[in-house]
Design an enzyme around this catalytic site. Structure first.
Site, short mmCIF file in Angstrom:
data_model
loop_
_atom_site.label_atom_id
_atom_site.label_comp_id
_atom_site.label_asym_id
_atom_site.label_seq_id
_atom_site.Cartn_x
_atom_site.Cartn_y
_atom_site.Cartn_z
N GLU A 36 0.80 -1.23 0.00
CA GLU A 36 0.00 0.00 0.00
C GLU A 36 0.83 1.28 0.00
O GLU A 36 0.50 2.22 -0.70
CB GLU A 36 -0.94 0.02 1.22
CG GLU A 36 -2.23 -0.76 1.04
CD GLU A 36 -2.03 -2.26 1.18
OE1 GLU A 36 -0.90 -2.69 1.49
OE2 GLU A 36 -3.01 -3.00 0.99
N HIS B 108 -9.59 -5.45 11.20
CA HIS B 108 -10.27 -5.32 9.91
C HIS B 108 -11.62 -4.63 10.02
O HIS B 108 -12.44 -4.75 9.12
CB HIS B 108 -10.46 -6.71 9.27
CG HIS B 108 -9.19 -7.31 8.78
ND1 HIS B 108 -8.29 -7.92 9.61
CD2 HIS B 108 -8.64 -7.37 7.54
CE1 HIS B 108 -7.24 -8.35 8.91
NE2 HIS B 108 -7.43 -8.02 7.64
#
Lengths: 369, 389
Positions: free
Chosen positions: A98, A167
């Site tokens: 990322e 998450h």
């Protein structure tokens, strides 16, 4: 090891755990903008897909990058079919890096391209947050207008179902606190289409917060919204349900919960006005305050952590601008102040439920008596 | 050594081996030497010998534990489809040789940290089947009291530091554990495990650089199963030689489907790391399942490839052939063992199904070690609050 190339993979739409949930039709009873009975319906997934498709078709500078967006058809199938339609020069599968690919995306935007960067979930955006804030959000200001960053960062945000502490975080409050960023959060299919198209066309960096559990939900959609020129204004909230006794503001999946709460409240003679924020930054303070001046009571709802959240900002805004109109203290319903637990019963306790919104609205309504 | 390791794993293996066989093999520690299937490929070091010292008992225990791991993962698949397991579930079947070979080379003072494909590592570190299934089903007797889930198994008393959901994060963390081991002069090492997908993460190289500068006893173990979710390694990495990616850090490429090769490599790596600092091990392995239960695993690779690996390189089949060729058990005895294992797994699942969910008050426990009585809130802050002790 050679994967399958070029074979049209037959995949389920959205093979995530969330797609196993039954689809609940939106019970929005808003009188405006939806076509009459017999009108079309669209899932949020298809709405997002069609929005990206149309914007890529209209502007060759728009390209998509992210993990599994191409050959895999998208981890949540939002970018399904785009690689086949536009080819590898417009749809890029990235490694799981990322910080690197977000930096590359921002750099491409510096040079005039219009990247749509997908984070598989916004939890992973934390690996790239320096680029979102320091490289994207602040550039136009630091360069006195020379370098604008027409980039969209999009992906699922907030809690899903049983995905645990790392998450499930909602990033709305963090990103919306940064000047230079625009932060959008769609609820319905119409929101998804209109806001994403607006985001891609916008010359500034936009953080586009979707919700995994909404992807499979179907909503009625008007002919106007299906048109390729359709666009929603950034910075304007939508009144999903008009009411006169209490204002409920929220965004994303919680809009559905707020509408259900409004139904329950209506049975008890309380008329709730539900505002779908759509835009977290810029925040539509005018619509929120106008509503509170009408109802005199406020319940703000969000899924994320309570401290320093979106609800806190809304409460501050209302207290600052509409203090004398309030007949009750402002109420906040938010995620629990703990990391997201995995166990189903604890997860339920950690997230706002319809009954929490109903209870808070009732408190706000009886407080002045 | 081998015997004590076996008994320390007894939580995961309910019956001593002697009960399974008519001849008492359990006390038989006859040394045997096993040749690895392939030679090691080395980068900036001399590869270890292909002859691995083992014992009859170790060979049998490899079979048993790997078969247990396999059965556990297959059972988890069914539980997920029955919706008793929620969220994400990443299965390890096919990769068992890495977990088992590593354990055979190290002690519980050596640390292991991995990502989210952690069920078998946990078992190898001494965790029980019951704790695994209870955690997967979100029950209070789970190894994380039901609060972590599949991706967040830990066992601190065996130096197993989890169980991490964010790709790549566990590697700098592992180097940090190694830092602490060196700082406290523990003569122990840390195995930081990651996949081929994570191998491209920048934080790995940052942590490796520091580990090399400071001579930390970090061993980076790349479990190269050739796919990062749906992306084949050649589409994600310019250089597929993960064992060489450390540049100035030595590396070894290992057949990850051969438990003895893994054992030899880990033994070698431990000796190296204690003297010379970091080393990378690339385990050439394979996962039969998709990336997770949401991924069919067949849109980016062919079914022929999957069945090909299962036929040619299955780690348990390899051990089984060795057991049979060394005449340590008959086919029937191994089948009986597998039946026992099935029952053990079924019993653990049944017990876990009966375990209650966590108490609602657990929502607020373990936020801090020391909360100073801070207030914490539920979704409706006026209705549900708690003081964090």
């Amino acid at each position: 090891m050679w994967g399958i190339l070029g074979r049209r993979a037959v995949v389920n739409g959205g093979i995530s755990a969330s797609s196993l949930r039954s689809r609940v039709r939106s019970s929005s009873v808003s009188a405006r903008s939806y076509a009459a009975a017999g009108s079309k319906e669209m899932t949020v997934r298809d709405a997002l897909n069609s929005a990206i498709d149309e914007e890529m078709s209209a502007d060759p500078k728009v390209f998509v990058m992210g993990e599994e967006v191409g050959q895999y058809q998208g981890a949540y199938k939002i970018t399904k079919g785009l690689l086949e339609k536009y080819g590898p020069e417009r749809v890029y599968d990235t490694p799981i890096t990322e910080a690197g690919f977000t930096g590359i995306g921002v750099g491409a935007a510096y040079a005039g391209l219009k990247p749509v960067v997908e984070f598989m979930t916004f939890n992973f955006s934390m690996q790239a947050i320096d680029h979102i804030i320091n490289s994207a959000a602040k550039s136009n200001y630091m360069s006195a207008g020379q370098i604008n960053v027409p980039i969209v960062f999009r992906g699922p945000n907030g809690a899903a179902a049983g995905v645990g502490a790392q998450h499930s975080q909602c990033y709305a409050a963090w990103y919306a606190s940064v000047p230079g960023l625009k932060v959008l959060a769609p609820y319905s299919a119409e929101d998804a289409r209109g806001l994403l198209k607006a985001a891609i066309r916008d010359p500034d960096p936009v953080v586009f917060l979707e919700n995994e559990l909404l992807y499979g939900e179907s909503f009625p959609i008007s002919e106007e919204a299906l048109d390729s020129s359709f666009c929603l204004p950034i910075g304007k909230a939508k009144i999903e349900r008009e009411g006169k006794d209490v204002t409920i503001t929220t965004f994303s999946k919680m809009v559905g919960f707020a509408l259900k709460a409004a139904e329950k409240l209506a049975e008890e003679g309380i008329s709730a006005e539900v505002i779908n924020l759509r835009s977290i930054r810029p925040l539509d303070r005018a619509t929120i305050n106008a509503s509170v001046r009408k109802t005199s009571r406020l319940v703000t709802v969000e899924e994320g952590f309570p401290q320093h959240g979106v609800c806190a900002e809304i409460c501050a805004s209302v207290v600052e601008e509409s203090f004398s109109y309030l007949d009750a203290p402002v109420e906040r319903i938010a995620g629990a102040d703990v990391p997201m637990p995995y166990a189903a019963n604890l997860e339920r306790l950690a997230l706002p439920q319809v009954e929490d919104i109903v209870r808070a609205a009732k408190r706000a309504c009886f407080r002045s008596k | 050594m081998a015997l004590s390791r076996l008994s320390s794993r007894s939580k995961g293996i309910s019956r001593p081996l002697s009960a399974a066989f008519s001849r008492s093999i359990s006390t038989d520690t006859t040394p045997i030497t096993i040749e690895t299937s392939l030679p090691f490929t080395a980068h900036l070091c001399d590869p270890p010998s292909r002859s691995v010292e083992s014992s009859t008992q170790e060979l049998l225990s490899f079979f048993r534990t790997m078969a247990l791991m396999r059965r556990m993962e297959i059972a988890a698949d069914s539980l997920y489809k029955a919706k008793l397991i929620r969220g994400f579930c990443h299965l390890y079947d096919g990769q068992e040789a890495v977990a088992i070979g590593m354990e055979a080379a190290i002690t519980k003072k050596d640390a292991i940290i991995t990502a989210y494909r952690d069920h078998c590592i946990f078992l190898g570190r001494g965790g029980s089947l019951y704790e695994v299934f209870a955690e997967l089903m979100g029950r209070q007797d789970g190894c994380s009291k039901g609060k972590g889930g599949s991706m967040h198994f830990y066992k601190k008393d065996s130096s197993f530091y989890g169980g991490h959901g964010i790709v790549g994060a566990q590697v700098p963390l592992g180097c940090g554990i190694a830092f602490a081991q060196k700082y406290s002069k523990e003569e122990a090492v840390t195995f930081a495990m990651y996949g081929d997908g994570a191998a491209n993460q920048g934080q790995l190289f940052e942590a490796l650089n520091i580990s090399a500068l400071w001579d930390l006893p970090s061993i980076l173990v790349c479990e190269n199963n050739h796919y990062g979710m749906g992306t084949a390694e050649w589409r994600a990495a310019k250089s597929p030689s993960y064992y060489k990616r450390g540049d100035y850090v030595p590396g070894l490429k290992v057949d990850g489907m051969d438990a003895f090769a893994v054992k030899q490599a880990c033994k070698f790596a431990k000796e190296h790391a204690l003297k010379n600092g970091p080393i990378i091990l690339e385990m050439d392995t394979y996962r039969y399942h998709g990336h997770s239960m949401s991924d069919p695993g067949s849109t980016y690779r062919t079914r022929d490839e999957i069945s090909g690996v299962r036929q040619e390189r299955d780690p348990i089949e390899r051990i089984k052939k060795l057991v049979l060729s060394h005449d340590l058990a008959t086919e029937k005895e191994l089948k009986d063992m597998e039946k026992e294992i099935r029952k053990e797994v079924d019993d653990a699942i049944a017990k876990a199904k009966d375990c209650p969910m966590p108490e609602p008050s657990e929502l607020f426990t373990n936020v801090y070690v020391k909360g100073f009585g801070t207030e914490s809130f539920g979704a409706d802050r006026k209705e549900v609050k708690a003081a964090l002790p």
